[in-house]
Design an enzyme around this catalytic site. Structure first.
Site, PDB file in Angstrom:
ATOM      1  N   ARG A 169       0.816  -1.226   0.000  1.00 32.38           N
ATOM      2  CA  ARG A 169       0.000   0.000   0.000  1.00 32.38           C
ATOM      3  C   ARG A 169       0.845   1.270   0.000  1.00 32.38           C
ATOM      4  O   ARG A 169       0.428   2.293  -0.540  1.00 32.38           O
ATOM      5  CB  ARG A 169      -0.953  -0.012   1.190  1.00 32.38           C
ATOM      6  CG  ARG A 169      -2.090  -0.982   0.936  1.00 32.38           C
ATOM      7  CD  ARG A 169      -3.069  -1.025   2.050  1.00 32.38           C
ATOM      8  NE  ARG A 169      -4.315  -1.609   1.577  1.00 32.38           N
ATOM      9  CZ  ARG A 169      -5.269  -2.057   2.364  1.00 32.38           C
ATOM     10  NH1 ARG A 169      -5.134  -1.987   3.674  1.00 32.38           N
ATOM     11  NH2 ARG A 169      -6.375  -2.560   1.850  1.00 32.38           N
TER      12      ARG A 169
ATOM     13  N   LYS B  66     -18.404 -17.035   2.527  1.00 26.76           N
ATOM     14  CA  LYS B  66     -19.856 -16.876   2.677  1.00 26.76           C
ATOM     15  C   LYS B  66     -20.560 -16.278   1.470  1.00 26.76           C
ATOM     16  O   LYS B  66     -20.091 -15.297   0.904  1.00 26.76           O
ATOM     17  CB  LYS B  66     -20.125 -15.947   3.859  1.00 26.76           C
ATOM     18  CG  LYS B  66     -19.723 -16.523   5.188  1.00 26.76           C
ATOM     19  CD  LYS B  66     -20.078 -15.518   6.245  1.00 26.76           C
ATOM     20  CE  LYS B  66     -19.810 -16.007   7.637  1.00 26.76           C
ATOM     21  NZ  LYS B  66     -19.962 -14.870   8.563  1.00 26.76           N
TER      22      LYS B  66
ATOM     23  N   GLY C 298      -8.547  -9.405  -0.542  1.00 23.53           N
ATOM     24  CA  GLY C 298      -7.273  -9.758   0.081  1.00 23.53           C
ATOM     25  C   GLY C 298      -6.795 -11.174  -0.192  1.00 23.53           C
ATOM     26  O   GLY C 298      -5.635 -11.385  -0.550  1.00 23.53           O
TER      27      GLY C 298
ATOM     28  N   GLY D   8     -12.967  -4.206   0.487  1.00 22.67           N
ATOM     29  CA  GLY D   8     -14.351  -3.754   0.682  1.00 22.67           C
ATOM     30  C   GLY D   8     -14.774  -2.741  -0.366  1.00 22.67           C
ATOM     31  O   GLY D   8     -15.878  -2.811  -0.910  1.00 22.67           O
TER      32      GLY D   8
HETATM   33  P1  AMP Z   1     -13.628 -14.361   1.992  1.00 18.73           P
HETATM   34  O1  AMP Z   1     -12.983 -13.455   2.996  1.00 18.73           O
HETATM   35  O2  AMP Z   1     -15.112 -14.383   2.035  1.00 18.73           O
HETATM   36  O3  AMP Z   1     -13.079 -14.172   0.592  1.00 18.73           O
HETATM   37  O4  AMP Z   1     -13.245 -15.822   2.441  1.00 18.73           O
HETATM   38  C1  AMP Z   1     -11.952 -16.283   2.517  1.00 18.73           C
HETATM   39  C2  AMP Z   1     -11.871 -17.426   3.455  1.00 18.73           C
HETATM   40  O5  AMP Z   1     -12.728 -18.460   3.021  1.00 18.73           O
HETATM   41  C3  AMP Z   1     -10.495 -18.014   3.518  1.00 18.73           C
HETATM   42  O6  AMP Z   1      -9.980 -17.799   4.804  1.00 18.73           O
HETATM   43  C4  AMP Z   1     -10.718 -19.506   3.247  1.00 18.73           C
HETATM   44  O7  AMP Z   1     -10.001 -20.321   4.133  1.00 18.73           O
HETATM   45  C5  AMP Z   1     -12.193 -19.676   3.481  1.00 18.73           C
HETATM   46  N1  AMP Z   1     -12.739 -20.816   2.733  1.00 18.73           N
HETATM   47  C6  AMP Z   1     -12.616 -21.062   1.426  1.00 18.73           C
HETATM   48  N2  AMP Z   1     -13.188 -22.228   1.104  1.00 18.73           N
HETATM   49  C7  AMP Z   1     -13.693 -22.757   2.225  1.00 18.73           C
HETATM   50  C8  AMP Z   1     -14.394 -23.953   2.540  1.00 18.73           C
HETATM   51  N3  AMP Z   1     -14.694 -24.851   1.594  1.00 18.73           N
HETATM   52  N4  AMP Z   1     -14.755 -24.146   3.806  1.00 18.73           N
HETATM   53  C9  AMP Z   1     -14.457 -23.249   4.771  1.00 18.73           C
HETATM   54  N5  AMP Z   1     -13.802 -22.089   4.534  1.00 18.73           N
HETATM   55  C10 AMP Z   1     -13.423 -21.841   3.281  1.00 18.73           C
END
Ligand code: AMP
Length: 389
Positions: free
Chosen positions: A34, A196, A348, A371
């Site tokens: 950054r 999620k 990220g 974000g």
């Molecule tokens: P996000 O911040 O929503 O992009 O999510 C990233 C996080 O999702 C990372 O820390 C991954 O470890 C987690 N992740 C990815 N795939 C899975 C999965 N199948 N089950 C649980 N966590 C996951």
């Protein structure tokens, strides 16, 4: 947005909002991305005869000043990167002491203020703080793309009080991401992963009508697979999003691509036992932690020939090597497109995945703002961007 060239900066003191929200451990900056990203704007302003007063937030201090959220370690990094002295002003940005310190700055000199979030008025966009900050400069430049979605005093607040313009980083980010919304070259393929569905719903909704293909991976895939009646064992699922996922599948089923196989684990651990299984038949008690090899191949194939690509979110728990293959395969497939396609990686985790794969230089644009980039792609107006118009 107003551009830097439209701003009169010669002999002026320019207040620049940067995003130096960097990881710091034991007083040492862990990732300088950054800081480096802000250099073009700073060099441009210095070359045009400005004195610079830089401000940023760092972390989320809740009750005023706290040593671990001090920007002091960043001043040293900036000094080296910029190749000239940087004066760190440790007093509160709103204080008389700070005002006196910046008044003595000469053209070509650079000062970095202490964390603006040490000020209780920052996140509230408090008018008194806006006034105090505005007194520190003759003009204002917003270059903190990572904070452009915040209506805070140091972001959109001061813009209302001083002649202002968007910095080069902000400008590039907004241009690069806007290309994903307006008239993208086709085929247009989007890859969405991460934990999620609920975090990404609005982006999925806004992008689905515009894309040719959307590939789903990560923990969120199981909410879609459940919506189709699959067995997901102990995999991550958001029950309250299942109906919504079903609705998306009905409306856009032909564009949405879901994994056919998954790497299942007997527990959430780097050394768990693993099995490759059909994605809709995860054994009881097991959990899917990555897309499987067949899916990785299918996704790489779906990316072939794409002319516009956006990727956000890992395909699996890529922090554990045993579940990183899917994410790495996507990183390779995106990078392989090279200059045949316009490729953007944001968020990220996908950015660290593309960096880890050593392929970052082959991507057209890597977004520095998680974000903010998502909100822009959701179709929202960002307060910082609006304030620069
Ligand atoms: P996000 O911040 O929503 O992009 O999510 C990233 C996080 O999702 C990372 O820390 C991954 O470890 C987690 N992740 C990815 N795939 C899975 C999965 N199948 N089950 C649980 N966590 C996951």
């Amino acid at each position: 947005m107003q551009t830097l060239d439209q701003l009169d900066v010669n002999g002026k003191r320019v207040l620049v909002r940067v995003d130096y929200n960097v990881p710091i451990k034991d007083g040492v900056v862990q990732d300088e991305t950054r800081v480096t990203a802000s250099l073009p704007t700073l060099q441009h302003l210095l070359a045009r005869g400005a004195a610079l007063v830089l401000m940023s937030h760092l972390g989320r201090p809740k009750n005023g000043p706290e040593e671990k959220y001090s920007l002091r370690p960043v001043a040293a990094v900036l000094e080296r990167a910029l190749g000239r002295p940087v004066k760190f002003i440790a007093s509160l940005p709103s204080s008389e002491e700070t005002r006196r310190a910046v008044e003595s700055l000469q053209p070509g000199e650079v000062a970095l203020l202490e964390n603006v979030r040490f000020e209780p008025g920052e996140e509230k966009n408090a008018p008194e703080l806006v006034e105090q900050l505005a007194r520190l400069g003759d003009a204002f430049v917003l270059d903190a793309f990572g904070s452009a979605h915040r209506a805070h005093a140091s972001v959109s607040g001061v813009a209302g009080r001083l002649p202002h313009a968007a910095g080069l980083l902000l400008h590039n980010e907004v241009e690069a991401l806007s290309r994903l919304l307006h008239d993208p070259a086709r085929p247009y393929v989007v890859i969405i992963g991460g934990a999620k569905v609920s975090d990404k719903i609005k982006v999925i909704e806004n992008l689905l009508p515009r894309v040719d293909r959307m590939l789903i991976g990560g923990g969120m895939m199981f909410t879609f697979i459940r919506a189709r009646g699959g067995q997901i064992g102990k995999s991550l699922v958001e029950e309250d999003q299942v109906a919504y996922a079903r609705q998306l599948l009905e409306q856009y089923g032909d564009r949405l691509m879901l994994p056919t196989d998954a790497v299942a684990a007997d527990r959430f651990a780097p050394d768990a036992q693993t099995r490759v299984v059909p994605a809709d038949r995860i054994p009881d008690g097991w959990m899917g932690l990555d897309i499987g090899p067949e899916t990785a191949r299918a996704y790489a194939e779906a990316l072939q020939g794409a002319k516009t690509v956006f990727w956000n979110g890992p395909m699996g728990v890529f922090e554990f090597p045993a579940f990183a293959a899917g994410t790495n395969a996507v990183a390779q497939a995106v990078a392989k497109l090279g200059n045949q396609a316009y490729t953007v990686v944001g968020g990220g985790d996908s950015v660290s995945a593309i960096n880890q794969s050593g392929q970052a230089s082959k991507v057209s644009h890597i977004s520095t703002g998680g974000g903010a980039s998502l909100e822009l792609l959701e179709g929202q107006l960002l307060p910082g961007v609006e304030a620069m118009k």
